[in-house]
Design an enzyme around this catalytic site. Structure first.
Site: not given
Ligand code: C6P
Length: 403
Positions: A122, A199, A202, A225, A363
């Site tokens: 991401h 990370d 997910q 999430k 992203c």
């Molecule tokens: N992905 C998606 O629709 P934040 O925004 O800080 O809570 O998470 C960022 C982020 C980092 N790593 C991974 C693997 C992610 O999936 C995400 C967030 C969302 O896929 C929003 S772009």
């Protein structure tokens, strides 16, 4: 067996029509819906306990501090951290990665050092490393992925070396659903003397995640999430690693003693928690973790995996549908394109039938470039989704694909 209707009862947002159809919410990788107990906890905090934490001696301050610290304790157990001080509250995954990239980079990266990430990261696990590598004169290396959407581990083994200082890797890809072998990747990094950041944005709500078993040095995720509120994230770090890092931000709470000549810093986790945090949201994150714990990750995973397989196999059998990413180890996320319909049109046509999916690059622009596409349509599942919803989704995709 989990009782899906009883689970759905706990999520008020699911009980509505969108464009004349019952809502089918398949955008869970972007953010999950919240159970009533999380909404109630947030309201309760603002109604009865609103106060700043770690500062006051009055009753409300005590209650708020207790609630905040109870979430830390539960979050630590949730990922099997050795102690609650290894859990730092952030705004989310993005802030957690920026914190580590900045603090680790400023103190540990030197010209010529190397950081390894992967082609399926991401943007939040690419850009902070790019920024700090540029600042410190370090080199950013990228593990490539196969056509199926799996990491090429032979290439990773070749990239690792004495100059590698950090390996920062996604556990489950938010675009492809690929589950990466994080334990093995961590072991290989440690053999080369590098630190590891995972990370888990997910993965942590869907698969067992045990930081001591993975043996990673840092791990990050977002509450929103995994059925919790927005504005809350967890950065896990091994005590020794966190103690070795300089603070990220300066301000209240992170200090022990402030003098104009010299300031000394607080112990972990407070050293990394400058300023007033999102108190009510952290407190309301606790019932979200309790919700997951009550169901159990194995039951959640088994249900979501059934939906995922039903969706992937169903899409595969529709003429004119192309799956993007077909890793052998995948979890809860399926990306696809229709031959004759643009991805944004597909998203809008599904929305007209009450189905919420995400369209775009998610992203992960470098990953889209790897596949030679501008984006995908992505369906992602949570524990409240049903087999009937997947049937309706597949029937809708088929209608659009064969128009
Ligand atoms: N992905 C998606 O629709 P934040 O925004 O800080 O809570 O998470 C960022 C982020 C980092 N790593 C991974 C693997 C992610 O999936 C995400 C967030 C969302 O896929 C929003 S772009």
């Amino acid at each position: 067996m989990i009782d899906i209707p009883a689970i759905r009862e706990q999520f008020p947002v699911l009980h509505q029509e969108v464009n004349g159809h019952p809502l089918v919410y398949f955008d869970n990788a972007a953010t999950t819906q919240k159970p009533q107990r999380v909404i109630d906890a947030l309201l309760h905090y603002y109604r009865f306990d609103n106060s700043n934490i770690h500062r006051g001696v009055h009753t409300l301050a005590d209650r708020a501090t207790d609630g905040f610290e109870q979430t830390r304790e539960l979050a630590a157990k949730f990922i099997n951290a050795a102690e609650k001080e290894e859990v730092i509250f952030t705004k989310g995954t993005t802030e957690g990665i920026n914190l580590v990239a900045h603090s680790f980079g400023r103190s540990m990266l030197h010209p010529g050092d190397e950081v390894i990430i992967s082609a399926m990261e991401h943007h939040s696990n690419i850009v902070p490393w790019q920024m700090i590598c540029e600042e410190r004169g370090a080199l950013l290396k990228v593990i490539p992925v196969t056509e199926n959407g799996e990491l090429i581990l032979e290439e990773y083994a070749r990239q690792l070396g004495p100059k590698t200082k950090m390996v920062a890797l996604v556990h489950v890809s938010n675009t492809l659903g690929t589950v990466n072998p994080v334990r093995k990747i961590t072991e290989m990094a440690h053999q080369a003397g590098a630190k590891v950041l995972i990370d888990a944005a997910q993965s942590v709500g869907h698969l067992p995640v045990d930081v001591q078993e993975i043996d990673c040095d840092f791990l990050v995720f977002s509450a929103h999430k995994i059925y919790g509120p927005t504005g809350v994230g967890v950065l896990y770090g091994k005590r020794a690693e966190l103690e070795a890092l300089p603070p990220y931000q300066g301000g209240g709470s992170m200090i022990r003693d402030v003098r104009f000549e010299k300031t000394t810093y607080n112990d972990i986790p407070y050293k990394f928690e400058a300023g007033t945090p999102t108190i009510g949201e952290v407190i309301a994150f606790k019932p979200a973790i309790e919700f997951i714990n009550e169901l159990g990750k194995p039951a959640i995973h088994s249900h979501e995996d059934e939906l995922f397989r039903q969706a992937r196999e169903g899409l595969q059998s529709i003429p004119g549908v192309r799956l993007v990413g077909q890793a052998a180890e995948a979890s809860g996320i399926v990306s696809f394109l229709l031959e004759k319909t643009h991805l944004f049109d597909t998203g809008m046509l599904l929305d007209a039938r009450g189905i919420a999916i995400r369209t775009g690059h998610h992203c992960t622009q470098p990953l889209m470039e790897r596949f030679g596409i501008e984006g995908t349509c992505r369906a992602s599942f949570a524990v409240y989704n049903t087999k009937e919803e997947v049937d309706y989704f597949l029937e809708s995709v088929e209608k659009i694909a064969t128009r």
